[in-house]
Design a protein around this motif. Structure first.
Motif, PDB file in Angstrom:
ATOM      1  N   PRO A 125      17.995  12.706  15.229  1.00  0.00           N
ATOM      2  CA  PRO A 125      19.145  12.258  16.033  1.00  0.00           C
ATOM      3  C   PRO A 125      18.754  11.371  17.198  1.00  0.00           C
ATOM      4  O   PRO A 125      19.472  10.480  17.599  1.00  0.00           O
ATOM      5  N   ASN A 126      17.612  11.635  17.843  1.00  0.00           N
ATOM      6  CA  ASN A 126      17.137  10.767  18.921  1.00  0.00           C
ATOM      7  C   ASN A 126      15.637  10.984  19.075  1.00  0.00           C
ATOM      8  O   ASN A 126      15.062  11.902  18.497  1.00  0.00           O
ATOM      9  N   ILE A 127      15.021  10.146  19.868  1.00  0.00           N
ATOM     10  CA  ILE A 127      13.571  10.218  20.023  1.00  0.00           C
ATOM     11  C   ILE A 127      13.191  11.412  20.884  1.00  0.00           C
ATOM     12  O   ILE A 127      13.597  11.522  22.040  1.00  0.00           O
ATOM     13  N   ASP A 128      12.414  12.298  20.313  1.00  0.00           N
ATOM     14  CA  ASP A 128      11.846  13.452  21.028  1.00  0.00           C
ATOM     15  C   ASP A 128      10.362  13.487  20.670  1.00  0.00           C
ATOM     16  O   ASP A 128      10.006  13.774  19.522  1.00  0.00           O
ATOM     17  N   PRO A 129       9.471  13.205  21.620  1.00  0.00           N
ATOM     18  CA  PRO A 129       8.037  13.115  21.303  1.00  0.00           C
ATOM     19  C   PRO A 129       7.469  14.368  20.654  1.00  0.00           C
ATOM     20  O   PRO A 129       6.506  14.288  19.892  1.00  0.00           O
ATOM     21  N   ASN A 130       8.064  15.541  20.954  1.00  0.00           N
ATOM     22  CA  ASN A 130       7.518  16.802  20.445  1.00  0.00           C
ATOM     23  C   ASN A 130       8.234  17.309  19.201  1.00  0.00           C
ATOM     24  O   ASN A 130       7.851  18.347  18.655  1.00  0.00           O
ATOM     25  N   ALA A 131       9.268  16.600  18.777  1.00  0.00           N
ATOM     26  CA  ALA A 131       9.980  17.023  17.575  1.00  0.00           C
ATOM     27  C   ALA A 131       9.170  16.656  16.338  1.00  0.00           C
ATOM     28  O   ALA A 131       8.266  15.813  16.378  1.00  0.00           O
ATOM     29  N   PHE A 132       9.492  17.308  15.223  1.00  0.00           N
ATOM     30  CA  PHE A 132       8.751  17.105  13.976  1.00  0.00           C
ATOM     31  C   PHE A 132       9.569  16.260  13.008  1.00  0.00           C
ATOM     32  O   PHE A 132      10.803  16.305  12.996  1.00  0.00           O
ATOM     33  N   VAL A 133       8.853  15.520  12.190  1.00  0.00           N
ATOM     34  CA  VAL A 133       9.505  14.715  11.162  1.00  0.00           C
ATOM     35  C   VAL A 133       9.852  15.622   9.993  1.00  0.00           C
ATOM     36  O   VAL A 133       8.979  16.230   9.371  1.00  0.00           O
ATOM     37  N   GLY A 134      11.161  15.741   9.711  1.00  0.00           N
ATOM     38  CA  GLY A 134      11.605  16.562   8.593  1.00  0.00           C
ATOM     39  C   GLY A 134      11.872  15.756   7.346  1.00  0.00           C
ATOM     40  O   GLY A 134      11.799  16.275   6.232  1.00  0.00           O
ATOM     41  N   ARG A 135      12.168  14.477   7.553  1.00  0.00           N
ATOM     42  CA  ARG A 135      12.441  13.600   6.415  1.00  0.00           C
ATOM     43  C   ARG A 135      12.140  12.176   6.825  1.00  0.00           C
ATOM     44  O   ARG A 135      12.221  11.827   8.006  1.00  0.00           O
ATOM     45  N   ASP A 149      11.786  22.370  14.610  1.00  0.00           N
ATOM     46  CA  ASP A 149      10.761  23.226  14.011  1.00  0.00           C
ATOM     47  C   ASP A 149       9.958  22.452  12.971  1.00  0.00           C
ATOM     48  O   ASP A 149      10.480  21.576  12.278  1.00  0.00           O
ATOM     49  N   LYS A 150       8.709  22.810  12.861  1.00  0.00           N
ATOM     50  CA  LYS A 150       7.854  22.166  11.886  1.00  0.00           C
ATOM     51  C   LYS A 150       8.284  22.565  10.476  1.00  0.00           C
ATOM     52  O   LYS A 150       8.372  23.748  10.164  1.00  0.00           O
ATOM     53  N   PRO A 151       8.543  21.611   9.624  1.00  0.00           N
ATOM     54  CA  PRO A 151       9.013  21.944   8.275  1.00  0.00           C
ATOM     55  C   PRO A 151       7.876  22.504   7.411  1.00  0.00           C
ATOM     56  O   PRO A 151       6.698  22.220   7.651  1.00  0.00           O
ATOM     57  N   VAL A 152       8.263  23.310   6.450  1.00  0.00           N
ATOM     58  CA  VAL A 152       7.299  23.837   5.482  1.00  0.00           C
ATOM     59  C   VAL A 152       7.198  22.823   4.351  1.00  0.00           C
ATOM     60  O   VAL A 152       8.179  22.533   3.667  1.00  0.00           O
ATOM     61  N   LYS A 153       6.016  22.296   4.172  1.00  0.00           N
ATOM     62  CA  LYS A 153       5.830  21.272   3.159  1.00  0.00           C
ATOM     63  C   LYS A 153       5.483  21.908   1.820  1.00  0.00           C
ATOM     64  O   LYS A 153       4.650  22.818   1.737  1.00  0.00           O
ATOM     65  N   PHE A 166       0.857  -1.179   0.000  1.00  0.00           N
ATOM     66  CA  PHE A 166       0.000   0.000   0.000  1.00  0.00           C
ATOM     67  C   PHE A 166       0.896   1.233   0.000  1.00  0.00           C
ATOM     68  O   PHE A 166       2.127   1.144   0.090  1.00  0.00           O
ATOM     69  N   SER A 167       0.286   2.404  -0.099  1.00  0.00           N
ATOM     70  CA  SER A 167       1.045   3.648  -0.202  1.00  0.00           C
ATOM     71  C   SER A 167       1.788   3.943   1.094  1.00  0.00           C
ATOM     72  O   SER A 167       1.259   3.738   2.194  1.00  0.00           O
ATOM     73  N   VAL A 168       3.007   4.438   0.965  1.00  0.00           N
ATOM     74  CA  VAL A 168       3.775   4.874   2.131  1.00  0.00           C
ATOM     75  C   VAL A 168       3.083   6.100   2.736  1.00  0.00           C
ATOM     76  O   VAL A 168       2.761   7.044   2.024  1.00  0.00           O
ATOM     77  N   PRO A 169       2.801   6.113   4.034  1.00  0.00           N
ATOM     78  CA  PRO A 169       2.152   7.280   4.624  1.00  0.00           C
ATOM     79  C   PRO A 169       3.075   8.490   4.618  1.00  0.00           C
ATOM     80  O   PRO A 169       4.294   8.357   4.743  1.00  0.00           O
ATOM     81  N   ASP A 170       2.481   9.674   4.459  1.00  0.00           N
ATOM     82  CA  ASP A 170       3.235  10.920   4.460  1.00  0.00           C
ATOM     83  C   ASP A 170       3.380  11.390   5.900  1.00  0.00           C
ATOM     84  O   ASP A 170       2.409  11.820   6.534  1.00  0.00           O
ATOM     85  N   LEU A 171       4.598  11.331   6.443  1.00  0.00           N
ATOM     86  CA  LEU A 171       4.852  11.649   7.847  1.00  0.00           C
ATOM     87  C   LEU A 171       5.514  13.010   8.049  1.00  0.00           C
ATOM     88  O   LEU A 171       5.558  13.510   9.176  1.00  0.00           O
ATOM     89  N   VAL A 172       6.019  13.619   7.008  1.00  0.00           N
ATOM     90  CA  VAL A 172       6.722  14.897   7.137  1.00  0.00           C
ATOM     91  C   VAL A 172       5.762  15.960   7.656  1.00  0.00           C
ATOM     92  O   VAL A 172       4.654  16.126   7.145  1.00  0.00           O
ATOM     93  N   GLY A 173       6.217  16.644   8.712  1.00  0.00           N
ATOM     94  CA  GLY A 173       5.399  17.680   9.331  1.00  0.00           C
ATOM     95  C   GLY A 173       4.658  17.196  10.570  1.00  0.00           C
ATOM     96  O   GLY A 173       4.147  18.012  11.341  1.00  0.00           O
ATOM     97  N   LEU A 174       4.585  15.893  10.784  1.00  0.00           N
ATOM     98  CA  LEU A 174       3.945  15.354  11.988  1.00  0.00           C
ATOM     99  C   LEU A 174       4.943  15.302  13.142  1.00  0.00           C
ATOM    100  O   LEU A 174       6.156  15.222  12.935  1.00  0.00           O
ATOM    101  N   THR A 175       4.437  15.352  14.361  1.00  0.00           N
ATOM    102  CA  THR A 175       5.314  15.126  15.505  1.00  0.00           C
ATOM    103  C   THR A 175       5.697  13.654  15.543  1.00  0.00           C
ATOM    104  O   THR A 175       5.052  12.803  14.919  1.00  0.00           O
ATOM    105  N   TYR A 176       6.742  13.362  16.304  1.00  0.00           N
ATOM    106  CA  TYR A 176       7.194  11.973  16.382  1.00  0.00           C
ATOM    107  C   TYR A 176       6.083  11.071  16.895  1.00  0.00           C
ATOM    108  O   TYR A 176       5.857   9.974  16.357  1.00  0.00           O
ATOM    109  N   ASN A 177       5.383  11.527  17.946  1.00  0.00           N
ATOM    110  CA  ASN A 177       4.312  10.700  18.512  1.00  0.00           C
ATOM    111  C   ASN A 177       3.218  10.418  17.493  1.00  0.00           C
ATOM    112  O   ASN A 177       2.735   9.294  17.372  1.00  0.00           O
TER     113      ASN A 177
END
Length: 265
Positions: free
Chosen positions: A209-219, A247-251, A180-191
């Motif tokens: 670099p490491n798990i941060d629940p509040n960090a954003f997926v950039g790639r 920071d939340k990336p601009v998609k 199935f299609s790969v989900p688009d995760l860029v811009g979501l928080t890690y959680n």
């Protein structure tokens, strides 16, 4: 004054010695009661206090020989006795008891993750741990231990837990049959990305670099789309690597490439 001959004194002394020896042997026979025997009662499974009372009332001495742990027996209950029950022994014999410890000793949690299910079972037996349940999760490593849990939480290797504790193993069920299609995760928080992946039967791979629940997926890898605009495909059980940023990336909106149309004759 007339004295008796010397030989009379000698014979008298010998007679007294013989009499004393006979009296001593008779009294020794009475004291030790060589002809008195008893049958040892069975006290295995009884509490230590109850076993002691039974044995001492029968004329036996009681001595605590050892204490071990058995999670299926009552605390401070008798696990073994020596001599065994129904043995015929002399009175005043000492009966040695082995009892169950009141508190389970602590053991170190072994590292089961990455092992096959069979190897994990063998390792748990060596550490006197029990298998509580098995849970399957989509993963390419079929029947391999993905996670070890204690009381509903993941437990690290080396953690001290009581002997006889119950462990739940999360096992890989293999890859799904359909892609199935790969989900688009860029811009979501890690959680949020983790929840989305797990809801699709996918696993979180390497996190940089490491798990941060509040960090954003950039790639992510594999990416949502290929460089030529086609949606990537994935199967259940596979993993997605994540690169996090504060920071939340601009998609940039990406329009999927149109499906190829069959050529007209």
């Amino acid at each position: 004054m007339t004295g008796k001959p010397l030989w009379v004194h000698i014979l008298t002394g010998i007679g007294i010695v013989i009499l004393l020896v006979v009296v001593f042997l008779q009294s020794l026979h009475w004291i030790t009661r060589h002809d008195k025997t008893l049958t040892i009662p069975a006290v295995t499974g009884k509490s230590l206090a109850e076993a002691r009372q039974i044995l001492e009332s029968k004329g036996f001495e009681v001595e605590l020989q050892d204490s071990i742990y058995n999670d299926t027996a009552r605390p401070l209950s008798v696990l073994r006795q020596f001599p065994e029950a129904e043995a015929v022994v002399k009175v005043n014999r000492t009966v040695y008891l082995t009892v169950n410890k009141a508190i389970a000793p602590l053991v170190e949690m072994p590292n089961l993750e990455g092992l096959s299910f069979r190897s994990a079972e063998i390792s748990m037996n060596q550490y006197s741990l029990k298998l509580k349940d098995t849970v399957y999760r989509a993963d390419f490593a079929k029947n391999s231990v993905l996670e070890q849990q204690y009381n509903g939480e993941r437990i690290k290797a080396g953690t001290k837990i009581p002997q006889g504790s119950e462990i739940t193993l999360v096992l890989g069920s293999g890859l799904g049959q359909e892609d199935f299609s790969v989900p688009d995760l860029v811009g979501l928080t890690y959680n949020d990305a983790k929840v989305l992946l797990e809801s699709n039967g996918l696993n979180v791979g390497t996190v940089i670099p490491n798990i941060d629940p509040n960090a954003f997926v950039g790639r992510q890898s594999p990416e949502y789309m290929t460089p030529d605009g086609r949606v990537n495909r994935i199967r259940q059980g596979q993993s997605v690597d994540l690169w996090l940023q504060p920071d939340k990336p601009v998609k940039v909106p990406v329009v999927p490439a149109p499906a190829e149309q069959p050529q007209q004759p």
